[in-house]
Design a protein around this motif. Structure first.
Motif, mmCIF file in Angstrom:
data_model
loop_
_atom_site.group_PDB
_atom_site.id
_atom_site.type_symbol
_atom_site.label_atom_id
_atom_site.label_comp_id
_atom_site.label_asym_id
_atom_site.label_seq_id
_atom_site.Cartn_x
_atom_site.Cartn_y
_atom_site.Cartn_z
ATOM 1 N N VAL A 24 0.844 -1.198 0.000
ATOM 2 C CA VAL A 24 0.000 0.000 0.000
ATOM 3 C C VAL A 24 0.882 1.251 0.000
ATOM 4 C CG1 VAL A 24 -1.826 1.234 1.224
ATOM 5 C CG2 VAL A 24 -1.766 -1.263 1.271
ATOM 6 N N CYS A 25 0.450 2.291 -0.737
ATOM 7 C CA CYS A 25 1.251 3.504 -0.873
ATOM 8 C C CYS A 25 0.336 4.723 -0.954
ATOM 9 C CB CYS A 25 2.116 3.403 -2.135
ATOM 10 S SG CYS A 25 3.127 4.865 -2.480
ATOM 11 N N TYR A 26 0.864 5.898 -0.545
ATOM 12 C CA TYR A 26 0.138 7.152 -0.693
ATOM 13 C C TYR A 26 0.749 7.946 -1.845
ATOM 14 C CZ TYR A 26 -1.535 11.896 0.250
ATOM 15 O OH TYR A 26 -2.093 13.140 0.126
ATOM 16 N N ALA A 27 -0.069 8.262 -2.827
ATOM 17 C CA ALA A 27 0.351 9.092 -3.956
ATOM 18 C C ALA A 27 -0.657 10.221 -4.087
ATOM 19 C CB ALA A 27 0.421 8.262 -5.233
ATOM 20 N N ILE A 204 -7.049 -28.088 5.264
ATOM 21 C CA ILE A 204 -7.086 -26.741 4.685
ATOM 22 C C ILE A 204 -6.614 -25.754 5.751
ATOM 23 C CG2 ILE A 204 -8.563 -24.939 3.728
ATOM 24 C CD1 ILE A 204 -10.418 -27.110 2.687
ATOM 25 N N PHE A 205 -5.643 -24.919 5.391
ATOM 26 C CA PHE A 205 -5.039 -23.994 6.344
ATOM 27 C C PHE A 205 -5.012 -22.591 5.741
ATOM 28 C CE2 PHE A 205 -3.414 -28.241 6.785
ATOM 29 C CZ PHE A 205 -3.500 -28.498 8.143
ATOM 30 N N HIS A 206 -5.393 -21.606 6.547
ATOM 31 C CA HIS A 206 -5.468 -20.223 6.077
ATOM 32 C C HIS A 206 -4.856 -19.307 7.128
ATOM 33 C CE1 HIS A 206 -7.073 -16.615 4.149
ATOM 34 N NE2 HIS A 206 -7.542 -16.238 5.319
ATOM 35 N N THR A 207 -3.966 -18.422 6.701
ATOM 36 C CA THR A 207 -3.329 -17.451 7.600
ATOM 37 C C THR A 207 -3.338 -16.077 6.959
ATOM 38 O OG1 THR A 207 -1.871 -19.094 8.635
ATOM 39 C CG2 THR A 207 -1.187 -16.808 8.782
ATOM 40 N N LYS A 208 -3.684 -15.052 7.771
ATOM 41 C CA LYS A 208 -3.627 -13.663 7.317
ATOM 42 C C LYS A 208 -2.671 -12.890 8.225
ATOM 43 C CE LYS A 208 -8.084 -12.716 7.507
ATOM 44 N NZ LYS A 208 -9.391 -12.020 7.272
ATOM 45 N N MET A 209 -1.883 -11.976 7.625
ATOM 46 C CA MET A 209 -0.908 -11.197 8.380
ATOM 47 C C MET A 209 -1.007 -9.726 8.001
ATOM 48 S SD MET A 209 2.200 -13.981 7.937
ATOM 49 C CE MET A 209 3.478 -12.848 8.471
ATOM 50 N N LEU A 210 -0.929 -8.857 9.011
ATOM 51 C CA LEU A 210 -1.019 -7.409 8.819
ATOM 52 C C LEU A 210 0.183 -6.745 9.483
ATOM 53 C CD1 LEU A 210 -2.612 -4.794 8.046
ATOM 54 C CD2 LEU A 210 -3.757 -4.996 10.266
ATOM 55 N N ILE A 211 0.870 -5.889 8.744
ATOM 56 C CA ILE A 211 2.068 -5.239 9.274
ATOM 57 C C ILE A 211 1.714 -4.430 10.526
ATOM 58 C CG2 ILE A 211 1.880 -3.115 7.908
ATOM 59 C CD1 ILE A 211 5.149 -5.031 8.294
ATOM 60 N N LYS A 212 2.562 -4.503 11.563
ATOM 61 C CA LYS A 212 2.280 -3.818 12.831
ATOM 62 C C LYS A 212 2.663 -2.342 12.789
ATOM 63 C CE LYS A 212 2.963 -7.829 15.894
ATOM 64 N NZ LYS A 212 3.855 -8.404 16.936
ATOM 65 N N LEU A 240 -4.144 5.206 5.370
ATOM 66 C CA LEU A 240 -3.350 4.017 5.047
ATOM 67 C C LEU A 240 -3.764 2.838 5.927
ATOM 68 C CD1 LEU A 240 0.185 5.648 4.650
ATOM 69 C CD2 LEU A 240 -1.028 4.411 2.853
ATOM 70 N N ARG A 241 -3.879 3.097 7.230
ATOM 71 C CA ARG A 241 -4.230 2.020 8.152
ATOM 72 C C ARG A 241 -5.643 1.505 7.885
ATOM 73 N NH1 ARG A 241 -1.668 -1.820 10.285
ATOM 74 N NH2 ARG A 241 -0.068 -0.424 11.105
ATOM 75 N N LYS A 242 -6.578 2.399 7.570
ATOM 76 C CA LYS A 242 -7.935 1.969 7.249
ATOM 77 C C LYS A 242 -7.951 1.068 6.013
ATOM 78 C CE LYS A 242 -10.553 5.855 9.225
ATOM 79 N NZ LYS A 242 -11.361 7.065 8.917
ATOM 80 N N GLU A 243 -7.184 1.463 5.001
ATOM 81 C CA GLU A 243 -7.115 0.652 3.779
ATOM 82 C C GLU A 243 -6.561 -0.734 4.084
ATOM 83 O OE1 GLU A 243 -7.528 0.642 -0.615
ATOM 84 O OE2 GLU A 243 -8.363 1.775 1.049
ATOM 85 N N MET A 244 -5.516 -0.792 4.904
ATOM 86 C CA MET A 244 -4.908 -2.068 5.264
ATOM 87 C C MET A 244 -5.875 -2.938 6.063
ATOM 88 S SD MET A 244 -1.046 -0.984 6.391
ATOM 89 C CE MET A 244 0.009 0.009 5.333
ATOM 90 N N ILE A 245 -6.581 -2.340 7.014
ATOM 91 C CA ILE A 245 -7.515 -3.098 7.850
ATOM 92 C C ILE A 245 -8.628 -3.703 7.000
ATOM 93 C CG2 ILE A 245 -9.293 -2.869 9.645
ATOM 94 C CD1 ILE A 245 -7.394 -0.877 11.037
ATOM 95 N N GLU A 246 -9.145 -2.938 6.041
ATOM 96 C CA GLU A 246 -10.213 -3.461 5.192
ATOM 97 C C GLU A 246 -9.719 -4.606 4.323
ATOM 98 O OE1 GLU A 246 -13.496 0.047 4.721
ATOM 99 O OE2 GLU A 246 -12.100 -0.243 3.060
#
Length: 254
Positions: A24-27, A204-212, A240-246
């Motif tokens: 994700v980036c801000y332009a 079946i295995f599923h993992t999600k990761m979000l940068i801290k 930026l954080r809202k976009e990442m959370i969604e």
């Protein structure tokens, strides 16, 4: 596997890994957004993506049969590798022959895009690794994560089919796994919040990761953080954080 099963024939379990990252980036302006997409398009063109997949192929011990790659206009790229392995297949009389077994494929696709309202641009990479046999593609995860700027990561791993031991007993999975996170380096995991959604009975295995941590300068394209007033910095960081959370939650939260 430390202790290999004694099989009747060869290992034909299918192991599929779907690996997705979002950068994700801000332009600020429309021009900067298009410049960012053009920059990403050049950074992750089909040639570089091919080299990443060739490394993945080498890590899982496969041979490349065919490479198909394409850069798209106005943006995006795709690469597909058909792969195989050479395996020794035992017969009942004790003799062996070398058989060329299909080990399936490795693919990658890129998807640059941007938000129409808040100047947030997103670059997505989808990689699929499908293997047949003993080796699991989970061994490539550290390399894949480090090959991209990964703000959000989603991973799916599925073992399908069955093989048999010499007594005829069906084997539906040939290695222990409780979480995809077990195959990711601890240093990498410390940088992310991670959750699992697993269906153990179906393998079946599923993992999600979000940068801290969010260092704003790393997310600004052609803008220095000190050029921005404090209030604008907070607003950009919030967007930026809202976009990442969604993206992480898979839900339109805001």
């Amino acid at each position: 596997m430390k202790d290999k099963y004694k099989l009747y024939g060869f290992n034909n379990l299918t192991k599929s890994l779907s690996f997705n990252i979002y950068d994700v980036c801000y332009a600020k302006s429309n021009r900067e957004q298009w410049d960012y997409i053009a920059y990403i398009d050049e950074q992750y063109n089909s040639e570089r993506l091919t080299n990443i997949l060739l490394k993945v192929t080498d890590m899982i011990g496969a041979n490349v049969l065919n490479i198909s790659k394409q850069d798209y206009d106005p943006q995006g790229a795709s690469v597909t590798l058909l792969i195989a392995e050479e395996s020794m297949v035992p017969f009942k009389d004790g003799e062996t022959v070398v058989a060329h077994l299909d080990k399936s494929h490795v693919t990658v696709h890129t998807y640059p895009e941007y938000h129409p309202d808040n100047s947030i641009a997103t670059f997505r990479v989808d990689i699929d690794v499908a293997t047949c046999g003993e080796i699991t593609p989970l061994s490539t995860l550290d390399f894949l994560i480090n090959s991209f700027d990964s703000d959000i990561i989603t991973m799916d791993y599925h073992v399908r089919g069955f093989t048999r031991d010499i007594a005829g007993k069906k084997i539906f999975i040939d290695h222990h796994i409780s979480s995809i996170q077990d195959y990711i380096d601890d240093e990498i995991l410390q940088k992310y919040d991670a959750i699992d959604i697993n269906m153990y009975q179906s393998n079946i295995f599923h993992t999600k990761m979000l940068i801290k941590e969010l260092d704003l300068q790393n997310y600004l394209f052609k803008t220095d953080v000190y050029e921005l007033p404090p209030k604008e910095r907070l607003l950009i960081s919030d967007n930026l954080r809202k976009e990442m959370i969604e993206i992480f939650s898979g839900t339109n939260v805001y």
